[in-house]
Design a protein around this motif. Structure first.
Motif, PDB file in Angstrom:
ATOM      1  N   ARG A 153       0.836  -1.204   0.000  1.00 56.64           N
ATOM      2  CA  ARG A 153       0.000   0.000   0.000  1.00 56.64           C
ATOM      3  C   ARG A 153       0.873   1.256   0.000  1.00 56.64           C
ATOM      4  NH1 ARG A 153      -5.294  -0.214   2.336  1.00 56.64           N
ATOM      5  NH2 ARG A 153      -4.737   1.304   3.952  1.00 56.64           N
ATOM      6  N   LEU A 154       1.944   1.227   0.755  1.00 54.02           N
ATOM      7  CA  LEU A 154       2.870   2.363   0.775  1.00 54.02           C
ATOM      8  C   LEU A 154       3.472   2.596  -0.605  1.00 54.02           C
ATOM      9  CD1 LEU A 154       4.543   1.562   4.175  1.00 54.02           C
ATOM     10  CD2 LEU A 154       3.500   3.768   3.627  1.00 54.02           C
ATOM     11  N   ARG A 155       3.912   1.540  -1.249  1.00 48.28           N
ATOM     12  CA  ARG A 155       4.484   1.674  -2.584  1.00 48.28           C
ATOM     13  C   ARG A 155       3.441   2.177  -3.573  1.00 48.28           C
ATOM     14  NH1 ARG A 155       8.649   3.175  -4.449  1.00 48.28           N
ATOM     15  NH2 ARG A 155       9.954   1.598  -3.429  1.00 48.28           N
ATOM     16  N   ASP A 156       2.229   1.673  -3.462  1.00 45.24           N
ATOM     17  CA  ASP A 156       1.170   2.066  -4.380  1.00 45.24           C
ATOM     18  C   ASP A 156       0.869   3.564  -4.260  1.00 45.24           C
ATOM     19  OD1 ASP A 156      -0.637   1.372  -6.394  1.00 45.24           O
ATOM     20  OD2 ASP A 156      -2.276   1.047  -4.982  1.00 45.24           O
ATOM     21  N   VAL A 157       0.890   4.076  -3.032  1.00 46.23           N
ATOM     22  CA  VAL A 157       0.606   5.493  -2.810  1.00 46.23           C
ATOM     23  C   VAL A 157       1.803   6.360  -3.184  1.00 46.23           C
ATOM     24  CG1 VAL A 157       0.180   7.228  -1.021  1.00 46.23           C
ATOM     25  CG2 VAL A 157      -1.135   5.118  -1.038  1.00 46.23           C
ATOM     26  N   ALA A 158       2.987   5.962  -2.754  1.00 48.11           N
ATOM     27  CA  ALA A 158       4.177   6.786  -2.963  1.00 48.11           C
ATOM     28  C   ALA A 158       4.599   6.827  -4.433  1.00 48.11           C
ATOM     29  CB  ALA A 158       5.326   6.276  -2.103  1.00 48.11           C
ATOM     30  N   GLY A 159       4.296   5.773  -5.175  1.00 53.98           N
ATOM     31  CA  GLY A 159       4.675   5.723  -6.573  1.00 53.98           C
ATOM     32  C   GLY A 159       5.991   5.006  -6.787  1.00 53.98           C
ATOM     33  N   GLU A 161       8.696   5.938  -8.290  1.00 53.04           N
ATOM     34  CA  GLU A 161       9.931   6.722  -8.245  1.00 53.04           C
ATOM     35  C   GLU A 161      10.424   6.995  -6.829  1.00 53.04           C
ATOM     36  OE1 GLU A 161      11.588   7.276 -11.010  1.00 53.04           O
ATOM     37  OE2 GLU A 161       9.961   6.188 -12.001  1.00 53.04           O
ATOM     38  N   ALA A 162       9.538   6.975  -5.860  1.00 48.35           N
ATOM     39  CA  ALA A 162       9.932   7.286  -4.484  1.00 48.35           C
ATOM     40  C   ALA A 162      10.800   6.166  -3.909  1.00 48.35           C
ATOM     41  CB  ALA A 162       8.703   7.489  -3.611  1.00 48.35           C
ATOM     42  N   THR A 163      11.760   6.546  -3.087  1.00 51.77           N
ATOM     43  CA  THR A 163      12.563   5.570  -2.351  1.00 51.77           C
ATOM     44  C   THR A 163      11.886   5.307  -1.013  1.00 51.77           C
ATOM     45  OG1 THR A 163      14.621   6.311  -3.386  1.00 51.77           O
ATOM     46  CG2 THR A 163      14.814   5.114  -1.303  1.00 51.77           C
ATOM     47  N   LEU A 164      11.663   4.040  -0.711  1.00 55.59           N
ATOM     48  CA  LEU A 164      11.000   3.660   0.529  1.00 55.59           C
ATOM     49  C   LEU A 164      11.952   2.794   1.354  1.00 55.59           C
ATOM     50  CD1 LEU A 164       7.422   2.755  -0.788  1.00 55.59           C
ATOM     51  CD2 LEU A 164       8.271   4.950   0.066  1.00 55.59           C
ATOM     52  N   LEU A 165      12.195   3.229   2.582  1.00 56.25           N
ATOM     53  CA  LEU A 165      13.164   2.562   3.454  1.00 56.25           C
ATOM     54  C   LEU A 165      12.464   2.008   4.691  1.00 56.25           C
ATOM     55  CD1 LEU A 165      15.863   5.381   3.286  1.00 56.25           C
ATOM     56  CD2 LEU A 165      15.717   3.323   1.861  1.00 56.25           C
ATOM     57  N   GLU A 166      12.769   0.773   5.031  1.00 51.06           N
ATOM     58  CA  GLU A 166      12.199   0.142   6.223  1.00 51.06           C
ATOM     59  C   GLU A 166      13.078   0.476   7.428  1.00 51.06           C
ATOM     60  OE1 GLU A 166      11.749  -2.221   9.429  1.00 51.06           O
ATOM     61  OE2 GLU A 166      13.326  -2.961   8.100  1.00 51.06           O
ATOM     62  N   PHE A 167      12.504   1.211   8.396  1.00 51.85           N
ATOM     63  CA  PHE A 167      13.222   1.662   9.590  1.00 51.85           C
ATOM     64  C   PHE A 167      12.605   1.093  10.872  1.00 51.85           C
ATOM     65  CE2 PHE A 167      14.896   6.035   7.844  1.00 51.85           C
ATOM     66  CZ  PHE A 167      15.767   5.359   7.013  1.00 51.85           C
ATOM     67  N   GLY A 189       8.194  -4.644  -2.046  1.00 49.22           N
ATOM     68  CA  GLY A 189       8.510  -3.510  -2.887  1.00 49.22           C
ATOM     69  C   GLY A 189       9.263  -2.361  -2.264  1.00 49.22           C
ATOM     70  N   LEU A 190       9.591  -2.427  -0.967  1.00 53.47           N
ATOM     71  CA  LEU A 190      10.429  -1.373  -0.405  1.00 53.47           C
ATOM     72  C   LEU A 190      11.862  -1.534  -0.903  1.00 53.47           C
ATOM     73  CD1 LEU A 190       7.906  -0.847   1.273  1.00 53.47           C
ATOM     74  CD2 LEU A 190       9.379  -0.444   3.250  1.00 53.47           C
ATOM     75  N   ASP A 191      12.614  -0.439  -0.878  1.00 49.11           N
ATOM     76  CA  ASP A 191      13.935  -0.442  -1.508  1.00 49.11           C
ATOM     77  C   ASP A 191      15.048  -0.989  -0.623  1.00 49.11           C
ATOM     78  OD1 ASP A 191      13.503   1.036  -4.169  1.00 49.11           O
ATOM     79  OD2 ASP A 191      12.496   2.323  -2.723  1.00 49.11           O
ATOM     80  N   ALA A 192      14.970  -0.767   0.675  1.00 46.31           N
ATOM     81  CA  ALA A 192      16.075  -1.171   1.545  1.00 46.31           C
ATOM     82  C   ALA A 192      15.595  -1.184   2.987  1.00 46.31           C
ATOM     83  CB  ALA A 192      17.263  -0.222   1.386  1.00 46.31           C
ATOM     84  N   THR A 193      16.395  -1.779   3.854  1.00 50.08           N
ATOM     85  CA  THR A 193      16.122  -1.802   5.286  1.00 50.08           C
ATOM     86  C   THR A 193      17.334  -1.281   6.042  1.00 50.08           C
ATOM     87  OG1 THR A 193      15.596  -3.216   7.200  1.00 50.08           O
ATOM     88  CG2 THR A 193      16.896  -4.216   5.452  1.00 50.08           C
ATOM     89  N   SER A 194      17.088  -0.674   7.194  1.00 48.71           N
ATOM     90  CA  SER A 194      18.190  -0.235   8.053  1.00 48.71           C
ATOM     91  C   SER A 194      18.675  -1.359   8.953  1.00 48.71           C
ATOM     92  CB  SER A 194      17.749   0.959   8.910  1.00 48.71           C
ATOM     93  OG  SER A 194      16.718   0.567   9.817  1.00 48.71           O
ATOM     94  N   ASN A 195      17.947  -2.485   8.992  1.00 48.03           N
ATOM     95  CA  ASN A 195      18.317  -3.622   9.833  1.00 48.03           C
ATOM     96  C   ASN A 195      19.511  -4.336   9.195  1.00 48.03           C
ATOM     97  OD1 ASN A 195      18.401  -6.347  10.927  1.00 48.03           O
ATOM     98  ND2 ASN A 195      16.413  -5.914  11.845  1.00 48.03           N
ATOM     99  N   GLU A 300       0.814   5.066   4.891  1.00 42.63           N
ATOM    100  CA  GLU A 300       0.286   5.358   3.571  1.00 42.63           C
ATOM    101  C   GLU A 300      -0.683   6.542   3.581  1.00 42.63           C
ATOM    102  OE1 GLU A 300      -1.890   1.463   4.809  1.00 42.63           O
ATOM    103  OE2 GLU A 300      -0.130   2.626   5.401  1.00 42.63           O
ATOM    104  N   PHE A 301      -1.427   6.700   4.677  1.00 40.56           N
ATOM    105  CA  PHE A 301      -2.368   7.817   4.772  1.00 40.56           C
ATOM    106  C   PHE A 301      -1.628   9.147   4.851  1.00 40.56           C
ATOM    107  CE2 PHE A 301      -4.380   4.095   6.743  1.00 40.56           C
ATOM    108  CZ  PHE A 301      -5.511   3.981   5.934  1.00 40.56           C
ATOM    109  N   GLU A 302      -0.567   9.186   5.630  1.00 41.79           N
ATOM    110  CA  GLU A 302       0.205  10.424   5.779  1.00 41.79           C
ATOM    111  C   GLU A 302       0.952  10.750   4.478  1.00 41.79           C
ATOM    112  OE1 GLU A 302       1.820  13.836   7.762  1.00 41.79           O
ATOM    113  OE2 GLU A 302      -0.008  12.627   7.853  1.00 41.79           O
ATOM    114  N   ILE A 303       1.481   9.755   3.816  1.00 41.72           N
ATOM    115  CA  ILE A 303       2.160  10.006   2.541  1.00 41.72           C
ATOM    116  C   ILE A 303       1.169  10.566   1.520  1.00 41.72           C
ATOM    117  CG2 ILE A 303       3.309   8.906   0.585  1.00 41.72           C
ATOM    118  CD1 ILE A 303       4.699   7.067   2.568  1.00 41.72           C
ATOM    119  N   ALA A 304      -0.034  10.005   1.485  1.00 38.93           N
ATOM    120  CA  ALA A 304      -1.051  10.521   0.574  1.00 38.93           C
ATOM    121  C   ALA A 304      -1.368  11.983   0.885  1.00 38.93           C
ATOM    122  CB  ALA A 304      -2.316   9.674   0.660  1.00 38.93           C
TER     123      ALA A 304
END
Length: 451
Positions: A153-159, A161-167, A189-195, A300-304
């Protein structure tokens, strides 16, 4: 057997279960029915609020668990020492000592979109085995499916092109959960994790920024915030600078002056608080070629909302609201025993009997509808069966899939859904059509139960 660290390893898999799985096994043995062939299906009766779909995840860990299921002599001795099994038949202990999963498993591939009442997985095995594995299967599939769905859902909203990082490591419900959350997020579909541990175990490169503590510590010891930035930049010249410890706009203004003067190159800055819309817009003017990363309880709501209000944000760090939230309440129910279909009829918890298949109808690449039918049925034109064999007689049939393959499947599956199902608020409830054969079997099973 005491171990206060409570760290999990594959040798512990057999005991990571609810007590009643073992007491039921002892009862099955005593009654002489433990080897009867049973089929259990794992599915969700209803989706979490606001979810229009689920993304199936966690199969990889489920299969690993089934492959490595063993009871050691020490584990058996520990169970005996509890005194709870004093009346258990002797053959119960013999069964545990030689325990190996010998059944079949059918499952939808990870990254597949599913809806309520659709089996994510089915176990067909001797009754005691199929019963014993319930707890672990629900644990890994429920949690990873939740994280994967939120990530999708986050990827779908952000699009794209956006970089999404798991923190989310520090907010996940346990160290083990933090690893599963990182995996599920990447696979969806997230790009990377900080773990760091999760990233390296998964063959990925970890990604992160810096903390306010470094800025405060070095500013106090070395003079000011700019000194802190320069110090960190010396060792990590491509790093993202966290600029909202004191005054994000003032920090951006000073960085812009240094960039213009050729004293420093800045790849990205991060905002973790305040009015992200206004700040990002001002910083974009000051640092036009610099990526802006936002974090701080985002979902996802806040990103939207940020996008709708014109925020200039290139990347998002997702933590607490990604790795926590309303659970996916998957259940694991017996649907057949000794070729006899069975069903639960209690109020609001009715299940469909028999071994089932999900038949998905696509028009081109677009989702049309699902049909829930029996395994014995054939797909109709434009339908494809979703459940696939993944274990046969205890042996795994396919190698592990790369995360990139699962992520692409997730992307394609979500993109195939109609906009109403993908919407964040008030997504309609999507239920599969029930085939005529399954309806007939359900009615027949109800009549048999009452006769």
């Amino acid at each position: 057997m005491q171990d206060p660290t409570l760290l999990l390893c594959p040798q512990d898999y057999s005991l990571l279960t609810d007590l009643y799985q073992l007491t039921m096994t002892a009862c099955y043995v005593g009654e002489g029915v433990d080897q009867r062939r049973a089929s259990f299906e794992l599915f969700v009766r209803r989706l979490p609020d606001s979810f229009g779909y689920l993304v199936a995840m966690g199969l990889e860990q489920a299969l690993d668990y089934l492959e490595q299921l063993r009871f050691s002599a020490d584990q058996i001795a520990a169970l005996q020492a509890t005194g709870l099994f004093a009346n258990a038949p002797t053959r119960f202990w013999e069964l545990l000592a030689s325990a190996r999963f010998s059944g079949d498993v059918w499952a939808v591939p990870e990254g597949t979109v599913v809806f309520a009442h659709e089996p994510l997985l089915r176990v067909e095995a001797p009754l005691w085995q199929a019963q014993l594995v319930e707890t672990y299967l629900l644990n890994t599939i429920n949690y990873q499916t939740l994280i994967a769905t939120k990530a999708a859902r986050l990827r779908d909203v952000a699009g794209a092109e956006a970089t999404l990082l798991e923190f989310g490591t520090r907010r996940a419900f346990s160290p083990q959960a933090s690893l599963w959350a990182a995996r599920a997020a990447l696979a969806a579909g997230l790009d990377a994790t900080s773990n760091v541990l999760a990233a390296l175990k998964l063959g990925q490169k970890p990604s992160g920024t810096m903390a306010h503590a470094l800025v405060m510590a070095l500013a106090a010891l070395e003079g000011n915030e700019d000194q802190a930035f320069r110090a960190f930049h010396r060792y990590f010249p491509a790093a993202t600078l966290l600029i909202d410890t004191y005054d994000s706009i003032a920090a951006a203004q000073r960085l812009a002056q240094q960039v213009t003067a050729g004293e420093m190159t800045v790849n990205a800055v991060r905002l973790d608080s305040g009015d992200l819309v206004a700040q990002s817009q001002q910083i974009r003017q000051l640092l036009p070629g610099v990526a802006i990363v936002a974090s701080g309880d985002l979902d996802e709501f806040e990103i939207a909302r940020l996008q709708a209000e014109g925020a200039e944000i290139d990347a998002y760090g997702l933590g607490t609201k990604l790795v926590t939230g309303s659970p996916v309440n998957g259940v694991y129910k017996l649907v057949e025993i000794d070729n006899i279909p069975v069903m639960k009829e209690s109020s609001a918890k009715i299940t469909y009997p028999g071994r089932k298949q999900i038949f998905r109808c696509l028009q081109g690449s677009q989702f049309q509808t699902d049909r829930l039918g029996l395994m014995s049925e054939s797909p109709q034109p434009n339908e494809q069966p979703l459940l696939q064999p993944v274990i046969k007689q205890g042996q795994r049939l396919q190698p592990s899939e790369p995360l990139a393959v699962i992520a692409e499947r997730t992307r394609t599956a979500v993109a195939s859904l109609p906009p109403p199902i993908r919407q964040l608020h008030h997504a309609p409830t999507t239920l599969p059509q029930i085939s005529a054969a399954l309806r007939h079997l359900t009615d027949q099973t109800k009549r048999s139960a009452k006769s």
